[in-house]
Design an enzyme around this catalytic site. Structure first.
Site, short mmCIF file in Angstrom:
data_model
loop_
_atom_site.label_atom_id
_atom_site.label_comp_id
_atom_site.label_asym_id
_atom_site.label_seq_id
_atom_site.Cartn_x
_atom_site.Cartn_y
_atom_site.Cartn_z
N GLU A 97 -2.22 -5.06 -4.07
CA GLU A 97 -2.27 -5.38 -2.64
C GLU A 97 -3.64 -6.00 -2.31
O GLU A 97 -4.43 -5.43 -1.54
CB GLU A 97 -2.03 -4.13 -1.80
CG GLU A 97 -0.60 -3.64 -1.82
CD GLU A 97 0.30 -4.49 -0.91
OE1 GLU A 97 0.42 -4.18 0.28
OE2 GLU A 97 0.86 -5.49 -1.40
N VAL B 243 2.07 -7.89 -7.57
CA VAL B 243 0.75 -7.54 -8.10
C VAL B 243 0.02 -6.67 -7.08
O VAL B 243 0.59 -6.25 -6.07
CB VAL B 243 -0.06 -8.81 -8.45
CG1 VAL B 243 0.66 -9.61 -9.53
CG2 VAL B 243 -0.30 -9.68 -7.21
N SER C 260 3.65 -4.19 1.29
CA SER C 260 4.04 -3.23 2.32
C SER C 260 3.19 -3.35 3.58
O SER C 260 3.53 -2.78 4.61
CB SER C 260 3.92 -1.80 1.77
OG SER C 260 2.60 -1.56 1.30
N ASP D 230 2.86 -10.29 -16.88
CA ASP D 230 1.65 -9.56 -16.53
C ASP D 230 0.48 -10.23 -17.23
O ASP D 230 0.67 -11.05 -18.16
CB ASP D 230 1.75 -8.09 -16.95
CG ASP D 230 0.83 -7.20 -16.12
OD1 ASP D 230 1.34 -6.55 -15.18
OD2 ASP D 230 -0.38 -7.17 -16.38
N MET E 254 6.14 -1.01 -9.59
CA MET E 254 7.00 -1.75 -8.67
C MET E 254 7.65 -2.94 -9.39
O MET E 254 8.87 -3.14 -9.30
CB MET E 254 6.18 -2.25 -7.48
CG MET E 254 7.03 -2.84 -6.37
SD MET E 254 8.13 -1.64 -5.58
CE MET E 254 6.95 -0.72 -4.58
N ASN F 263 6.97 0.46 7.76
CA ASN F 263 5.66 1.11 7.74
C ASN F 263 5.06 1.23 9.13
O ASN F 263 4.28 2.14 9.41
CB ASN F 263 4.72 0.36 6.81
CG ASN F 263 4.99 0.67 5.36
OD1 ASN F 263 5.54 1.70 5.04
ND2 ASN F 263 4.62 -0.23 4.47
N HIS G 112 10.07 -6.62 0.72
CA HIS G 112 9.39 -5.32 0.61
C HIS G 112 10.35 -4.29 0.03
O HIS G 112 11.27 -3.83 0.69
CB HIS G 112 8.89 -4.88 1.99
CG HIS G 112 8.31 -3.50 2.02
ND1 HIS G 112 8.33 -2.71 3.15
CD2 HIS G 112 7.70 -2.75 1.06
CE1 HIS G 112 7.77 -1.56 2.89
NE2 HIS G 112 7.38 -1.55 1.62
N LYS H 281 -3.05 -12.06 -5.08
CA LYS H 281 -1.73 -12.61 -4.74
C LYS H 281 -1.78 -14.13 -4.62
O LYS H 281 -0.86 -14.84 -5.06
CB LYS H 281 -1.22 -11.96 -3.45
CG LYS H 281 -0.80 -10.50 -3.61
CD LYS H 281 -0.25 -9.91 -2.31
CE LYS H 281 0.17 -8.46 -2.48
NZ LYS H 281 1.35 -8.29 -3.32
#
Length: 732
Positions: A416, A414, A443, A357, A338, A514, A464, A421
């Site tokens: 979920e 990063v 999401s 990262d 992503m 979603n 998102h 986060k």
């Protein structure tokens, strides 16, 4: 100021320039058609004019027809919209036929004046149908697109483009451009026979004029007007042509599943038109086009995929009074699939990117994703080495958060995991300037909860992206409880920069997309557990126009992700959790190691190359087929209403604040039956009263998840439609 102006040079060639005032690209209106008609009359009546070149005052030629005029055509003749549309279309045919005949004697085919089209750039829809009526088409050698994309918004070329292109190329060769809306760059358009000449941009007008001055009578006679004309590839009643039309009919039905009427109408216009003279064929085309314009499917697709989508991309829901928030430098936290995709689309839009990262190896891999993508583009002729070099130069891959200095937007992508986060949020905010906006790409996790890790929740927002980022057009922007207008404006301006379509929703569990996708998936899985044939579930969805059925979709996104979401949702909802019967199926598959396509095993079986081989036989062994299978329409109602009712509830609860976003987001986000125009357009199509009847039957048979929302029941009782009650465009 006029859209079309005429100026004749000392060489006797008139230059008709199309230049719509105040618009970045020319679009055809009825006022414009009248002006074009007057220009053509002047060319044909003035003996000092030897011919004409129709060109553009802009970098492009034209983007098509102003689709708003279709509504005016429907209303042109009170009580008879069909007559209004048909007569309006036939007026267009008359003007283009006048260009095509160019004053030639009907019998001798002599005495006409050459009229050519000179395309400086993109020519789409009527912007290509007009050139098709000219005697020669010149195109500048650019990266422009040329073609007839009407089928993409539920129409087909109705200003003679269908009839002319088939007669120019033959039915088989014309099919990709008519039935698929395929467009080509000028050089490829010439090779395919769509244009006649491709020249350097600086030579466009001179080359076109030169042709006008040297054209013969024979050059002005279109093949279909010549005696003895035969359609390339064979007409439908010939031995050569019959298989073409039979194959086309099968192809259209296979691709549309019978729910896209424009493709069937186009094929009918081509078939019937091939049996008669050219002028009669234009009338047939106009009749079929009228039928499609009046079809509610066409109206819904035009509204959602053209008018509403365009309005959202132009900032229809952008907070008022907030200055331009264009992004100069973006930080992307997390270089997985992503994050790498976000970095790629940002750099391709010319934005400086810092890709961070925890490990340098992972950050470099994320940047390498952009390199690989550009290499594929180069191999397909869609990118250049220069574009690749410029794109990669904009991406800095690092582990150092200090590199975020100067970023005006940071997007966290990063894992979920709220803890992870929160950690990266705090690290980034230490470096960021006081005006920077922080966005989380999630999401499922509530934005307002994630914002608690931020020292400035007013500048914290959800963005998102859908996977894969570079392919999916929708971006869902989520406003948390404390998110300020500037953060919303920043997110919208950024999405516009990367050329995607935004919707803005308020924070709630699963947001909007979603929230609607998961019930669709769950209903399909639930039916498998009940003993409904899995293939019936999948085919029911396909026959509704969904790109994939709920079981295939689950395999694609991964079954282990479904398990993770289910466990998290159950933990949050406790006793109110409604999907235990779905978990029985999904958890069992996970226990068997069947994690979806990535594992080569899920609801479907796969070969060693990852190709689907049909529903896995073990599924019906574990969940045997019920003796009495439901009717197709019952399965379809369950799949459709599972999504549509969530969309209504999202509007009712204030998660959605604009039904245009609900419809556009549904189509672009998860492929909700594009022919319908989206959930709210579909409800308007069948009527709220009918929808409530379906809900009541489903609730009685399957439980309260199908209960009609209060809003829908109120609208049914009042006889209201969503696009009458809630459409912001109408209110404006």
């Amino acid at each position: 100021m006029a859209d079309f102006t005429l100026k004749t040079g000392t060489d006797g060639v008139a230059v008709i320039t199309w230049d719509c005032p105040g618009k970045s690209m020319n679009v055809m209106s009825f006022e414009g058609l009248a002006e074009l008609d007057a220009c053509i009359d002047e060319v044909l009546s003035d003996d000092s004019i030897k011919g004409a070149v129709i060109t553009s005052g802009k970098d492009s030629f034209a983007g098509g027809m102003d689709l708003n005029i279709l509504a005016s055509l429907r209303d042109a003749i009170e009580g008879d919209p069909a007559k209004g549309v048909f007569e309006g279309v036939m007026r267009m045919h008359g003007i283009l036929r006048k260009i095509e005949r160019a004053g030639m004697d009907a019998k001798s085919h002599k005495g006409g004046k050459p009229i050519v089209a000179a395309l400086p750039g993109t020519a789409m829809g009527i912007g290509y149908e007009l050139p098709l009526a000219c005697h020669r088409i010149f195109a500048a050698e650019t990266k422009a697109k040329i073609g007839l994309p009407e089928i993409m918004v539920g129409l087909f070329p109705g200003a003679g483009g269908t009839t002319r292109l088939v007669r120019k190329l033959g039915a088989m060769a014309a099919a990709p451009y008519l039935l698929e809306g395929k467009t080509l760059a000028p050089a490829k358009a010439k090779a395919a026979g769509l244009v006649d000449e491709v020249v350097a941009p600086g030579e466009l007008l001179a080359k076109a004029k030169d042709w006008v001055l040297n054209a013969s009578d024979a050059d002005l006679l279109k093949p279909w007007d010549a005696k003895g004309y035969k359609m390339p590839g064979g007409a439908p009643y010939t031995p050569a042509g019959f298989p073409t039309f039979m194959g086309a009919a099968v192809m259209v039905h296979g691709k549309t599943k019978g729910v896209y009427p424009a493709a069937r109408a186009l094929l009918s216009a081509v078939y019937e038109g091939a049996l008669v003279s050219f002028d009669e064929a234009l009338k047939i085309e106009a009749r079929w086009f009228t039928k499609i314009v009046l079809d509610p499917t066409s109206g819904a697709m035009i509204r959602s995929l053209f008018l509403n989508k365009g309005a959202l991309e132009k900032g229809a829901v952008r907070p008022e009074g907030v200055e331009d928030q264009r992004v100069r430098k973006v930080g992307v936290l997390g270089a997985g699939m992503m994050g790498a995709g976000i970095a790629l689309v940002s750099a391709m839009a010319g934005i400086e990117v810092v890709l961070i990262d925890a490990r340098q190896e992972a950050a470099d891999k994320g940047k390498a994703y952009a390199e690989s993508y550009m290499d594929k583009g180069i191999s397909r002729g869609k990118a250049t080495a220069q574009k690749k070099e410029a794109t990669l130069a904009l991406i800095t891959a690092t582990t150092d958060y200090a590199a975020l200095e100067g970023c005006d937007l940071v997007i966290e992508a990063v894992f979920e995991d709220p803890g992870v986060k929160a950690e990266v949020t705090a690290k980034a905010e230490v470096v960021l300037g006081e005006d920077a906006i922080f966005a989380t790409n999630t999401s499922t996790l509530p934005i307002s909860d994630l914002a608690k890790a931020s020292a400035r929740p007013g500048q914290f927002i959800g963005i998102h992206f859908f996977s894969p980022v570079e392919k999916m057009n929708l971006v869902e922007i989520i406003r948390g409880r404390e998110t300020g207008d500037r953060a919303v404006a920043k997110a919208l301006d950024y999405v516009r920069q990367i050329r995607k379509t935004p919707i803005v929703v308020n924070d709630a569990r699963f947001f909007y997309a979603n929230r609607c996708i998961l019930p669709y998936i769950n209903e399909g899985i639930r039916m498998v557990g009940e003993g409904v044939a899995p293939w019936m579930v999948e085919h029911s969805a396909e026959l509704l126009g969904f790109p994939v059925g709920p079981l295939q979709l689950t395999d694609e996104v991964s079954i282990d992700l479904g398990v993770k979401i289910a466990k998290a949702t159950k933990a949050a909802m406790g006793e109110a959790y409604p999907d235990a019967d779905v978990d029985d199926v999904v958890f069992w598959l996970a226990d068997q190691g069947r994690m979806g396509r990535k594992a080569g095993a899920g609801f479907y079986a796969y070969d060693d190359k990852g190709k689907r081989q049909g529903i896995w036989p073990g599924l019906v062994e574990k969940f045997p087929l019920a003796e009495d299978q439901p009717e197709l329409v019952q399965v379809q109602h369950r799949l459709m209403m599972a999504q549509v009712l969530e969309a209504v509830r999202a509007l009712e609860e204030g998660v959605l604040t604009d039904i245009r976003e609900g419809d556009v987001g549904a189509i672009l986000g998860w492929g909700f039956a594009p022919w319908s125009g989206g959930p709210f357009s579909w409800l308007d199509m069948i009527g709220a009263g009918k929808a409530v009847e379906i809900c009541d039957r489903l609730e009685a048979a399957h439980g309260p998840r199908f209960a009609a929302p209060k809003l829908l029941r109120e609208m049914a009782e009042a006889g209201e439609r969503f696009y009458t009650r809630f459409d912001p465009a109408r209110a404006a």
